[in-house]
Write a protein that holds these residues in place. Structure first.
Motif, PDB file in Angstrom:
ATOM      1  N   ILE A 222      36.094   5.893  25.675  1.00 39.83           N
ATOM      2  CA  ILE A 222      35.865   7.325  25.483  1.00 39.83           C
ATOM      3  C   ILE A 222      36.178   7.641  24.026  1.00 39.83           C
ATOM      4  N   VAL A 223      35.237   8.254  23.328  1.00 38.51           N
ATOM      5  CA  VAL A 223      35.531   8.608  21.943  1.00 38.51           C
ATOM      6  C   VAL A 223      35.840  10.083  21.795  1.00 38.51           C
ATOM      7  N   GLU A 224      35.351  10.893  22.728  1.00 31.33           N
ATOM      8  CA  GLU A 224      35.660  12.314  22.602  1.00 31.33           C
ATOM      9  C   GLU A 224      35.512  13.005  23.951  1.00 31.33           C
ATOM     10  N   GLY A 236      34.323  16.484  17.068  1.00 26.60           N
ATOM     11  CA  GLY A 236      35.402  15.935  16.263  1.00 26.60           C
ATOM     12  C   GLY A 236      35.158  14.482  15.857  1.00 26.60           C
ATOM     13  N   HIS A 237      34.345  13.757  16.629  1.00 24.91           N
ATOM     14  CA  HIS A 237      34.141  12.337  16.337  1.00 24.91           C
ATOM     15  C   HIS A 237      32.837  12.164  15.567  1.00 24.91           C
ATOM     16  N   ALA A 288      41.030  -2.191  11.554  1.00 30.36           N
ATOM     17  CA  ALA A 288      42.241  -2.866  11.995  1.00 30.36           C
ATOM     18  C   ALA A 288      42.820  -2.218  13.245  1.00 30.36           C
ATOM     19  N   ILE A 289      42.864  -0.913  13.292  1.00 29.19           N
ATOM     20  CA  ILE A 289      43.523  -0.212  14.393  1.00 29.19           C
ATOM     21  C   ILE A 289      42.479   0.382  15.327  1.00 29.19           C
ATOM     22  N   GLU A 290      42.702   0.178  16.623  1.00 30.28           N
ATOM     23  CA  GLU A 290      41.819   0.814  17.572  1.00 30.28           C
ATOM     24  C   GLU A 290      42.382   2.185  17.902  1.00 30.28           C
ATOM     25  N   PRO A 291      41.674   3.244  17.543  1.00 28.29           N
ATOM     26  CA  PRO A 291      42.252   4.584  17.722  1.00 28.29           C
ATOM     27  C   PRO A 291      42.346   4.953  19.204  1.00 28.29           C
ATOM     28  N   ALA A 292      43.455   5.601  19.581  1.00 26.09           N
ATOM     29  CA  ALA A 292      43.610   6.069  20.957  1.00 26.09           C
ATOM     30  C   ALA A 292      43.131   7.510  21.037  1.00 26.09           C
ATOM     31  N   CYS A 304      39.712   8.990  17.074  1.00 25.07           N
ATOM     32  CA  CYS A 304      39.267   8.668  15.719  1.00 25.07           C
ATOM     33  C   CYS A 304      40.453   8.799  14.791  1.00 25.07           C
ATOM     34  N   LEU A 305      40.507   7.938  13.778  1.00 24.42           N
ATOM     35  CA  LEU A 305      41.609   8.024  12.821  1.00 24.42           C
ATOM     36  C   LEU A 305      41.427   9.197  11.866  1.00 24.42           C
TER      37      LEU A 305
END
Lengths: 575, 352, 255
Positions: A222-224, A236-237, A288-292, A304-305
């Motif tokens: 889920i991204v948003e 937002g994404h 590098a980081i998988e955003p939560a 999203c970062l």
């Protein structure tokens, strides 16, 4: 009520959401995003080769993933209903619909007596807007229209009074008009009966007037998640923003923004944020980081970062194309009649001018594809006069001479069937070059590279086979195959209808560029949004006759016939 | 498009069936032509065969005249056809009995054999096919398939010989290895003679049908409508028996019709191995004797039987498929029937 | 193992210790050191006849299957592409032909015209052809309805080119599978023919014929029947495995 799922594997991961009774959640994603996997996982079902290995789905206090055997069977249907994508395939062809409904009811509520059953069936049929007569219940699925079939699917789900209904793209297979009615029915039923619904769709436009909240999926995550108003006004994404910017609109012409690249397949997803390779806001941390998923405020969550609330750019208006009114039309069609088993086209006349993009618009069965095929020389059984550049031209490609044949090229609707699976892309592009121009070896190779570069594919593509390529890439190859023939007219038959929105935007942009370089386009479609984006002039076809034609803005803003008015209104309802 | 519900009393498939019947009759006519050409028009002289190579020319010519072999070939054909249409298949050259009568008894025996085979094979193929399909990719499925492949590869008459060998061994003569049917007693009193031929033929017909049922069951089980029914909470037994099997049965019917062709060939060999007095042994001896009317009659009856079975299978397919049964246009049925017949050989769709 | 049988059939005639028609031992003589499989109904050496008898069935089944494959797929693909009168005519012919049980068709022709090997090959091929036609037509129709074939027609490529370059590669796999199956059936049918006494003429050696000849002595000298039966079974099984292998490989490649 709380639904929660946390499935392992690579297909979908880190999914976490909840739904209130009567709430409708839109689940949006492009092909391969895992939305259908998620939809069936809600019913504790995974397709062959996949497996749910972790998580919890609880509906009204029952954990579905912990159930098995008889208890799971009763929960499926009784607690969660499911409406499949294509009703023509999802209804058993050998069982009458009345028996199907009765069977479903008996499987879950065997205690009901005859009178109560009949009463429930009658009530449900009335709810979904189907006639309840005995005669109707004795029909087989193939004796119903597409809309009626989908209503039967709805009845099968609602007759058990479930708490949650999962709808997997229930309107994709239907015509625009029918689609609007089905959507209205779904919304009314959910609100009246307090049933929560998950509505899966690949098209943001379809769900705009249906859902309360939207959940966007990309590459199995889920991204948003946001309320409907917020998502459409301030996503937002960056992926959501990209999707919104890629949707063509009927109301106004604007430049479509495609998202570069294509979605990664399961197992090939990059480390970190899966969207990073295609993202304009990408930073070093993204890979590098998988955003939560994090809450921005009460109504919006974004994974999203660098979340930014940006409205979809609206001010961009594409430059209005100058319609070249040349002295004589490039293609001139007079009095075309065409019949297969029955007559499909009636006394149809048409002009195509050099350098313009003419859209041929119509619903399925209107004869628009037959018209396009006839122009390309594929229409058997047509009678009429066709002239090209002032010279008469045969309706059969076989009887045209090679010198004119290569000047008219056709691009097919389905890129998955338009390329020979046993030929590499290079062989596929080489054949017309040898055939029309007698080119061989290095000269041939150079033309192929140039054509691939023109459609924005790397030169290595020539060595690949069609099954290595995605749908959008295949359609680009099909365009390249047309381009190597050095055509003057490109006939495009629904070339984007099998593609995702973001890919469609890219193909449309490519076609526009070609037009700017002097190509003449005949674009067949049912999608008025696409028409607004690309076409200079419109021809509306209904039942094999042209019922309206004129400049794009003129026809879409001030339609002259009730039929076109209806089409535009339905298309706006969708957007 | 919603079709109007039919109101007329006549079933919608009747026009198709009349067309199909005509097609069958046309096929039958061509078959009669082929049989006639193969026997009578080809260079072989029945008169010389009957009388032997040393017979004087005059007696051969006399016999030719008696048999009508000296007339123009077209006249011969039409008089033969007229005879056949009257049910008169001629007189056997060898035994001087009417061919029709000879065929009638033997045909009944072969029919009993084939019916026995169908009665054994159909339930067995259904059980095995459904069972393997439900346990797809399990160890049972893999071993079952492997066994079926071995059976499929072994020529049917080898199985028959193996059985004869087994049952003619001392201490193992539970069943008669050779079918010495007493023609004076009714067949159903001598069923033990039928057992081995039926068993041998069943073994050779089983693999094809069982695999066919398995494949079509798997296709139906993977279909959207079974998936949707499962997600609707329909019990497993109903899924299998009410949703899947009726749809999987249709290709199996066409499969039976197709097997019958091979089965008749196999029956011929099996009858010879077991000395079973069926139409196969009759044809075999007729060919060795060059008994022309008998050969013509036997081949004609067998092929017409195959045509009839195909007709029945098509009718059954249409009746069992609601979509075809209610179709208005005959051409639609024709198209779809073709689709059904070759579905298991169709390459998988290359759609996304 | 099948390879071993094929090699045995190919080179057997040279390896045999005796000529297949030499009378060496007693009628149905038991196996001895010189004749490990014993002697048959006339006293021939079973091993020698076994070694000599494979070649005929091998070349005849391969020839018949190949002939049927070539003729059948050419006709079938032509029918599938043309989709008009020609299609109807070819399909109808194949349907009529299919009404003849193949063994009976072969028997009929062989009994009327004689038992020359080329004639047997020809009739077996004729019996197999309608099956190939139907298969090739069915596959070709589903390929020809795809747009890439239309694209080729629109470019104005010749019909031969479309058949060979666009359609053939896409229907080859089911045809090859069918070829393997035809080999299996061909072996069954040819050995069945010899078994009935219509195949290779005695005293020449042939596996099917050997079974026929020695059937009466089954209990006294089982090897004379068992050995050729076993070889036929193994050979048929091998060709069948070939077909299954092709089918599985193509299924794997597609998914």
């Amino acid at each position: 009520m709380r639904v929660e799922l946390d499935s392992g594997a690579d297909v979908i991961e880190h999914i976490d959401f909840s739904l209130a009774p009567g709430e409708i959640l839109g689940l949006v994603g492009e092909s391969g995003s895992g939305k259908t996997t998620l939809a069936t996982a809600l019913l504790a079902h995974a397709r062959r080769g996949a497996r749910i290995n972790g998580g919890r789905v609880s509906v009204a206090g029952t954990d579905l993933l912990a159930l098995d055997g008889e208890a799971l069977r009763r929960a499926r249907g009784g607690l969660i209903g499911y409406v499949a994508q294509d009703p023509a395939l999802a209804l058993n062809p050998a069982i009458r619909i009345g028996k199907l409904l009765l069977e479903t009811l008996q499987a879950h509520e065997p205690g009901l007596d005859r009178a109560a059953r009949e009463q429930r069936l009658a009530q449900t049929l009335a709810d979904v807007g189907l006639p309840g007569e005995r005669e109707f219940l004795r029909r087989f699925p193939h004796q119903l229209s597409g809309g009626q079939q989908q209503r039967v699917m709805l009845a099968l789900a609602f007759v058990l009074r479930p708490k949650l209904i999962v709808l997997d793209e229930p309107t994709t297979a239907l015509d625009v008009g029918t689609r609007a009615h089905i959507l209205a029915t779904v919304r009314r039923l959910c609100k009246e009966q307090g049933v929560a619904a998950v509505y899966v769709s690949h098209d943001l436009g379809v769900i705009k007037d249906l859902v309360d909240r939207v959940m966007v999926m990309y590459a199995g995550r889920i991204v948003e998640v946001a309320s409907r108003e917020r998502l459409f006004s301030r996503p937002g994404h960056p992926y959501t923003l990209g999707l919104l910017a890629a949707i063509p609109e009927v109301g106004r012409q604007r430049v479509l923004r495609a998202i570069a690249g294509h979605a990664p397949a399961p197992g090939q997803r990059p480390a970190g944020c899966a969207f990073a390779p295609r993202c304009p806001r990408r930073s070093a941390a993204c890979s590098a980081i998988e955003p939560a998923l994090q809450g921005l405020d009460g109504v919006q969550q974004v994974a999203c970062l660098h979340p930014q609330l940006i409205a979809v750019p609206e001010e961009e208006i594409a430059p209005v194309q100058v319609v070249h009114q040349a002295r004589t039309p490039l293609l001139e069609l007079r009095g075309l009649n065409l019949s297969y088993d029955r007559q499909v086209l009636f006394d149809l006349s048409l002009d195509v001018h050099r350098g313009e993009c003419l859209a041929v618009v119509g619903e399925s069965g209107s004869g628009k594809t037959s018209l396009a095929r006839t122009l390309a020389g594929l229409g058997d059984g047509g009678v009429g006069a066709l002239s090209f550049d002032g010279q008469p031209l045969s309706l059969m490609a076989r009887k045209r001479d090679a010198a004119t044949r290569h000047r008219i090229q056709y691009i097919f609707q389905n890129p998955y069937r338009a390329l020979n699976p046993r030929q590499s892309i290079g062989q596929c592009l080489q054949a017309p070059l040898e055939h029309f121009f007698g080119l061989k070896g290095a000269a041939c190779r150079a033309r192929i590279d140039a054509a691939l570069a023109r459609v924005a594919l790397p030169a290595e593509t020539a060595a690949k086979y069609p099954h290595h390529l995605s749908g959008g890439e295949r359609q680009r190859v099909a365009i390249a195959r047309a381009l190597v023939c050095e055509p003057e007219v490109l006939i495009c038959d629904e070339v984007t209808s099998a593609l995702d929105v973001s890919v469609q935007a890219a193909i449309l942009a490519l076609l526009r560029e070609l037009q700017a370089e002097g190509m003449t386009l005949v674009f067949v479609t049912h999608d008025l949004g696409v028409v607004r984006t690309i076409a200079d002039r419109i021809v509306v076809v209904k039942d094999g006759r042209i019922i309206e034609q004129g400049g794009t803005a003129e026809v879409l803003d001030r339609p002259g016939t009730e039929y076109v008015k209806g089409l535009v209104a339905q298309a706006k309802f969708q957007r | 498009m919603p079709e109007p519900i039919r109101t007329s009393r006549l079933p919608a498939w009747l026009p198709w069936f009349i067309g199909r019947l005509g097609y069958g009759l046309l096929t039958a006519w061509v078959i009669s032509l082929v049989v006639f050409i193969a026997t009578q028009a080809l260079p072989s002289d029945p008169a010389r065969v009957i009388l032997g190579p040393e017979a004087p020319l005059e007696s051969i010519l006399t016999l030719r005249q008696q048999l009508g072999l000296d007339r123009p070939i077209l006249v011969q054909y039409f008089s033969w056809l007229a005879q056949v249409l009257r049910g008169d298949l001629g007189i056997s050259l060898d035994s001087a009995q009417p061919v029709a009568g000879l065929l009638f008894i033997r045909f009944g025996n072969t029919l009993a054999l084939l019916l026995g085979v169908l009665m054994v094979v159909l339930p067995l193929a259904l059980t095995i096919g459904v069972g393997l399909a439900l346990r797809r990719d399990s160890r049972l499925d893999r071993w079952g398939l492997a066994t079926l492949i071995v059976l499929k590869a072994t020529p049917g008459y080898l199985i028959a010989i193996g059985l004869v060998l087994l049952f003619s061994m001392p201490h193992f003569d539970l069943l008669p290895a050779v079918s010495l049917i007493d023609p004076d007693r009714p067949l159903w009193r001598q069923l033990d003679y039928l057992a081995l031929p039926v068993f041998a033929l069943s073994l050779s017909a089983l693999p094809y049908l069982a695999r066919l049922v398995r494949a079509s069951m798997i296709e139906a089980l993977d279909s959207d409508y079974v998936g949707a029914a499962r997600l609707r909470g329909v019990p497993q037994w109903r899924l299998v028996w009410c949703h899947t099997l009726p749809n999987a049965l249709v290709p199996a019917i066409q499969g039976v019709a197709l097997t019958l062709r091979t089965l008749i060939g196999g029956a011929l060999l099996a009858e010879v191995v077991f000395s079973y007095p069926g139409i196969g042994t009759l044809l075999n001896s007729a060919i060795q004797m060059r008994d022309l009317p008998l050969i013509q009659g036997a081949v004609l009856v067998i092929t017409l039987g195959v045509v009839l079975v195909n007709l029945l299978a098509d009718l059954l397919t249409v009746l069992l498929t609601p979509k075809l049964r209610t179709a208005r246009r005959a051409s639609l049925i024709q198209r779809n029937r073709r689709g059904i017949q070759s579905w298991w050989r169709r390459p998988a769709a290359k759609a996304p | 193992m099948t390879l071993a049988v094929v090699l045995l059939a190919l080179f057997g005639p040279w390896l045999a210790p005796h000529a297949p028609t030499d009378m060496l031992g007693g009628v149905y003589g038991a196996p001895t050191a010189g004749a490990p499989l014993g002697h048959d109904f006339l006293g021939h050496d079973v091993l020698s006849r076994l070694l000599a008898g494979g070649l005929s069935i091998l070349w005849m089944s391969v020839a018949a299957a190949s002939l049927a494959l070539i003729v059948g797929s050419a006709l079938g693909m032509l029918a599938g592409l043309s989709r008009q009168r020609l299609d109807q005519a070819i399909t109808w012919l194949a349907d009529v032909w299919l009404a003849f049980p193949d063994l009976i068709l072969v028997l009929l022709i062989v009994s009327m015209l004689g038992r020359q090997p080329w004639l047997i090959v020809l009739t077996v091929a004729i019996a197999f052809t309608p099956g190939v036609i139907r298969l090739a037509r069915g596959s070709a129709v589903s390929v020809a309805s795809q747009e890439f074939v239309e694209a080729a027609q629109m470019m104005g490529f010749s019909r031969t080119r479309i058949l060979l370059r666009e359609i053939l590669p896409n229907v080859l796999t089911p045809l090859l599978v069918h070829f393997g199956n035809m080999l299996t059936w061909g072996i069954g049918m040819l050995s069945g023919l010899s078994f009935l006494g219509y195949g290779v003429a005695p005293p020449a050696a042939d596996w099917g014929l050997m079974i026929n000849e020695n059937q009466a002595g089954l209990l006294i000298q089982p090897w004379a029947v068992l050995a050729p039966a076993l070889l036929i079974a193994v050979f048929a099984y091998g060709t069948n495995l070939l077909a299954e292998g092709i089918a599985r490989y193509s299924a794997g490649a597609r998914s």
